[in-house]
Design a protein around this motif. Structure first.
Motif, PDB file in Angstrom:
ATOM      1  N   TYR A   1      28.838  44.479  -5.131  1.00  0.00           N
ATOM      2  CA  TYR A   1      27.630  45.061  -5.716  1.00  0.00           C
ATOM      3  C   TYR A   1      27.763  45.206  -7.238  1.00  0.00           C
ATOM      4  CZ  TYR A   1      25.414  45.752  -1.223  1.00  0.00           C
ATOM      5  OH  TYR A   1      24.820  45.529  -0.005  1.00  0.00           O
ATOM      6  N   ASP A   2      28.986  45.406  -7.720  1.00  0.00           N
ATOM      7  CA  ASP A   2      29.195  45.361  -9.174  1.00  0.00           C
ATOM      8  C   ASP A   2      28.844  43.968  -9.702  1.00  0.00           C
ATOM      9  OD1 ASP A   2      30.192  47.991  -9.289  1.00  0.00           O
ATOM     10  OD2 ASP A   2      32.182  47.301  -8.679  1.00  0.00           O
ATOM     11  N   PHE A   3      29.270  42.940  -8.969  1.00  0.00           N
ATOM     12  CA  PHE A   3      28.972  41.555  -9.355  1.00  0.00           C
ATOM     13  C   PHE A   3      27.471  41.287  -9.362  1.00  0.00           C
ATOM     14  CE2 PHE A   3      27.786  37.608  -7.035  1.00  0.00           C
ATOM     15  CZ  PHE A   3      27.867  36.715  -8.096  1.00  0.00           C
ATOM     16  N   LEU A   4      26.784  41.703  -8.287  1.00  0.00           N
ATOM     17  CA  LEU A   4      25.344  41.446  -8.192  1.00  0.00           C
ATOM     18  C   LEU A   4      24.580  42.169  -9.295  1.00  0.00           C
ATOM     19  CD1 LEU A   4      24.847  41.643  -4.318  1.00  0.00           C
ATOM     20  CD2 LEU A   4      24.803  39.591  -5.734  1.00  0.00           C
ATOM     21  N   GLU A   5      25.000  43.400  -9.613  1.00  0.00           N
ATOM     22  CA  GLU A   5      24.322  44.164 -10.655  1.00  0.00           C
ATOM     23  C   GLU A   5      24.528  43.513 -12.016  1.00  0.00           C
ATOM     24  OE1 GLU A   5      21.743  46.841 -12.014  1.00  0.00           O
ATOM     25  OE2 GLU A   5      22.339  46.621  -9.902  1.00  0.00           O
ATOM     26  N   GLU A   6      25.765  43.107 -12.314  1.00  0.00           N
ATOM     27  CA  GLU A   6      26.049  42.457 -13.593  1.00  0.00           C
ATOM     28  C   GLU A   6      25.288  41.140 -13.714  1.00  0.00           C
ATOM     29  OE1 GLU A   6      29.897  40.860 -16.198  1.00  0.00           O
ATOM     30  OE2 GLU A   6      30.189  42.219 -14.501  1.00  0.00           O
ATOM     31  N   LYS A   7      25.197  40.429 -12.617  1.00  0.00           N
ATOM     32  CA  LYS A   7      24.493  39.139 -12.620  1.00  0.00           C
ATOM     33  C   LYS A   7      22.996  39.337 -12.894  1.00  0.00           C
ATOM     34  CE  LYS A   7      24.747  34.882  -9.899  1.00  0.00           C
ATOM     35  NZ  LYS A   7      23.606  34.319 -10.530  1.00  0.00           N
ATOM     36  N   LYS A   8      22.413  40.388 -12.301  1.00  0.00           N
ATOM     37  CA  LYS A   8      20.991  40.674 -12.532  1.00  0.00           C
ATOM     38  C   LYS A   8      20.743  41.034 -13.992  1.00  0.00           C
ATOM     39  CE  LYS A   8      19.930  42.394  -7.887  1.00  0.00           C
ATOM     40  NZ  LYS A   8      19.640  43.605  -7.078  1.00  0.00           N
ATOM     41  N   LEU A   9      21.624  41.864 -14.554  1.00  0.00           N
ATOM     42  CA  LEU A   9      21.458  42.261 -15.952  1.00  0.00           C
ATOM     43  C   LEU A   9      21.547  41.053 -16.877  1.00  0.00           C
ATOM     44  CD1 LEU A   9      23.580  45.542 -15.993  1.00  0.00           C
ATOM     45  CD2 LEU A   9      21.101  45.359 -16.179  1.00  0.00           C
TER      46      LEU A   9
END
Length: 672
Positions: A558-566
């Protein structure tokens, strides 16, 4: 009409299936449905309804009957007894777990786009039917007759169906859905037989979504999808106009889409109007309440029985004894709902000691002909690292896993650390089992040393007990083969585990137990998975695969998905400011942001609706209590029923009506 894969035939004329042309508040009604296999009940006398716009998750352990129930709903199986009552205007799109694909009638292999466009055969059939009906109407003059009105109604219904299918832009819509499911623009002209079965299943899913049936029956729709495609499918299904009834072992996927959960357990069903995670909480609460009520009742029964036994032969107490005997006879015994609590239980053996560096990759590359899958991959993995490989299917995750495990050739250098021992679970691990061996032989033939005497206990931990250990592997279900493959891994201690999609075919409970075992594992872990809930908290580093390279992210999934969205949002803003935007890409980003805004709005409305429902429930209780007082005022001498009391009653009724109106408005806003 029911849409199903072409290899199946529907029999709606079966005596167990009924269609009704009258107005119904439901699409499908299941009444007293029972199913048997080899004389044993799979489920018995189950009842439920599927209504318009329902979002239902069907859950239960492997073998509980989920797939069978879906096949019963669309007529591919016939029930032992019971009825499936279906509104006659219901259209069904059914996606099975697996399907065998074949060429078309002219023995020609279709391209991806050609295959997707076969979804619109029904559209063209409706067009032809409308032309025929229009010609028939133009020749008639009995405008007031019932048959003329029925023809007009049929034309109206077909025109509405045509508008829903959106035929004016069918090719563009087909390409949009295929891209959402992971295909590239250049894939549209490639032949279907160039793709694996998993990618062909994506085309099958695209065809079903393009047909826009009123009811989607989806059996494990995420099995062949990567994380990006799953997220796209979530957005599509959230806004889908019809009803959805699906089987999935992906907790996050269920929670994002479903608002109703039906569990099959021990031959019964339990229906909850909530998402999967909330269902788990409510189920536990229900069982706790039942257990408390059962314990209290048992205590009361023992007290009554003790009284009867004590005074049975005393004439002065005969009346009281008889009263208590009758009380016992009339008592409804509290039942505790059955739960199938059988579950695997295991932990990985301690990891043998190894050097500080577990694995080092230098300039690793892999090509298939001219197709470059991996290029210049450099990794240094220290002992105890927990890593997730993520990315779209076909980007090289499984390829690199095989290279590290030593089962695939490559260019470059792979250096294992001192005393590193690898345990490898392949994506097709179940297919690597010897189908002719028994369950016991599968482990016994490879066990060595002290493990030879522990084979039966190890199999028991994975739910293979009694006669089950003598079953041939070929008769096992997908979930049972997955469990057997995991058991086989425990025969040898390892300090580097490489797991490629280990949760495929495992039920929720088995996945949770596997995750718990991996959290306690003290070796190095590399795991390939598209299951976000399973990955959450399991790894401390993520490598995203973008052929032919990889990119490192620190944190869990979820850290990865959040960073990717940003990052994507930042890129979108830069492109909008420069006005130098690629139309296809920018529109996708804009759609993505609109979807995010829509999701936030939906969550806001859902919170408001829940709050209103709580207020309605509270007011209804208060009004019901006041109704009871008014019906028998003499029973409530302490209540002063005067004008103020009646005014309060009237105000509560008005508040209730106002809340009901607000609830209806919010529901309409949510469904728009």
């Amino acid at each position: 009409m029911v849409y199903v894969p072409t290899t199946y035939q529907i029999s709606p004329s079966s005596c167990h299936y009924y269609a009704s042309s009258s107005y119904l508040c439901y699409m499908i009604s299941i009444q007293n449905l029972s199913m048997q296999f080899t004389g044993e009940d799979l489920f018995t006398d189950i009842n439920f309804m599927i209504r318009e716009k329902d979002r239902i998750g069907l859950v239960g352990k492997n073998g509980a009957g989920k797939t069978t129930l879906i096949r019963l709903l669309c007529g591919l199986e016939q029930p032992y007894k019971g009825d499936v009552i279906m509104s006659d205007d219901v259209t069904i799109g059914y996606l099975p777990q697996e399907k065998k694909f074949s060429v078309d009638v002219n023995n020609r292999v279709r391209t991806v786009m050609e295959e997707a466009m076969t979804a619109f055969e029904d559209y063209h059939q409706i067009e032809r039917e409308l032309v025929r009906l229009n010609e028939e109407l133009s020749d008639r003059t009995d405008y007031e007759s019932d048959s003329y009105q029925r023809l007009c109604e049929k034309m109206s219904h077909l025109n509405e169906r045509l508008n829903i299918m959106g035929g004016h832009s069918i090719e563009g819509e087909a390409e949009q859905i295929l891209i959402g499911l992971g295909f590239n623009h250049e894939d549209m002209c490639r032949q279907m037989n160039e793709f694996s079965n998993g990618w062909q299943m994506r085309v099958e899913l695209a065809k079903i979504l393009l047909r826009k049936p009123k009811l989607l029956l989806l059996d494990e729709p995420t099995n062949h999808l990567d994380i990006e495609s799953i997220q796209w499918l979530e957005g599509f299904l959230k806004n889908y106009y019809g009803a959805i009834f699906m089987v999935s072992h992906d907790r996050a996927f269920l929670d994002h889409i479903t608002i109703r959960t039906i569990e099959i357990s021990c031959g019964k069903i339990y229906d909850y109007k909530c998402s999967y995670s909330e269902f788990i909480e409510r189920r536990e609460e229900r069982i706790d309440i039942q257990k408390a009520a059962f314990d209290n009742q048992q205590k009361e029964i023992k007290e009554i029985e003790a009284f009867i036994e004590r005074f049975r032969y005393k004439a002065t107490k005969a009346k009281q004894v008889q009263s208590r005997v009758k009380q016992l006879e009339k008592m409804d015994v509290v039942q505790i709902d059955d739960q199938d609590k059988s579950a695997i239980h295991f932990k990985f053996p301690p990891a043998p000691h190894s050097g500080k560096v577990t694995l080092e990759l230098n300039n690793v590359a892999k090509s298939y002909g001219e197709k470059q899958i991996l290029n210049n991959i450099n990794l240094l993995i220290p002992r105890g690292e927990k890593i997730a490989f993520v990315g779209r299917n076909g980007e090289g995750k499984s390829t690199l896993s095989k290279i590290i495990a030593g089962v695939l050739d490559y260019q470059g250098e792979v250096k294992l650390g001192h005393e590193v021992q690898i345990g490898y679970y392949a994506q097709n691990q179940q297919d690597m089992l010897d189908m002719e061996k028994t369950v016991f032989e599968t482990l016994d033939d490879v066990a060595t040393g002290d493990m030879r005497v522990k084979v039966k206990s190890l199999l028991g931990a994975f739910l293979f007990r009694g006669d089950a250990i003598d079953k041939k592997v070929k008769v096992l279900s997908g979930g049972e083969k997955a469990r057997l493959s995991l058991a086989k891994m425990l025969l040898f201690p390892t300090n580097l585990l490489i797991l490629d999609e280990p949760t495929n075919h495992l039920d929720m409970l088995s996945k949770d137990i596997l995750k718990s075992a991996l959290l306690q594992y003290d070796g190095t872990l590399i795991i390939v998975s598209h299951d976000r809930d399973f990955l959450q908290g399991l790894t401390n580093k993520v490598y995203e695969f973008r052929k032919p390279n990889i990119k490192e992210y620190i944190g869990d999934i979820y850290d990865f998905l959040e960073e990717k969205k940003l990052k994507e949002l930042d890129d979108l803003n830069k492109k909008q400011k420069s006005h130098n935007i690629d139309n296809n890409v920018s529109q996708g980003k804009i759609d993505y942001e609109l979807k995010k805004q829509n999701d936030r709005e939906i969550k806001r409305l859902e919170r408001e609706i829940k709050k209103i429902e709580e207020q309605i429930e509270s007011l209804e209780k208060e009004i019901a209590e006041m109704d009871t007082i008014m019906s028998a005022p003499d029973d409530f001498p302490d209540i002063n029923i005067n004008n103020d009391w009646y005014n309060s009653y009237g105000n509560k009724k008005e508040q209730l009506q106002s809340l009901m109106n607000q609830w209806e408005d919010k529901q309409m806003e949510l469904e728009m």
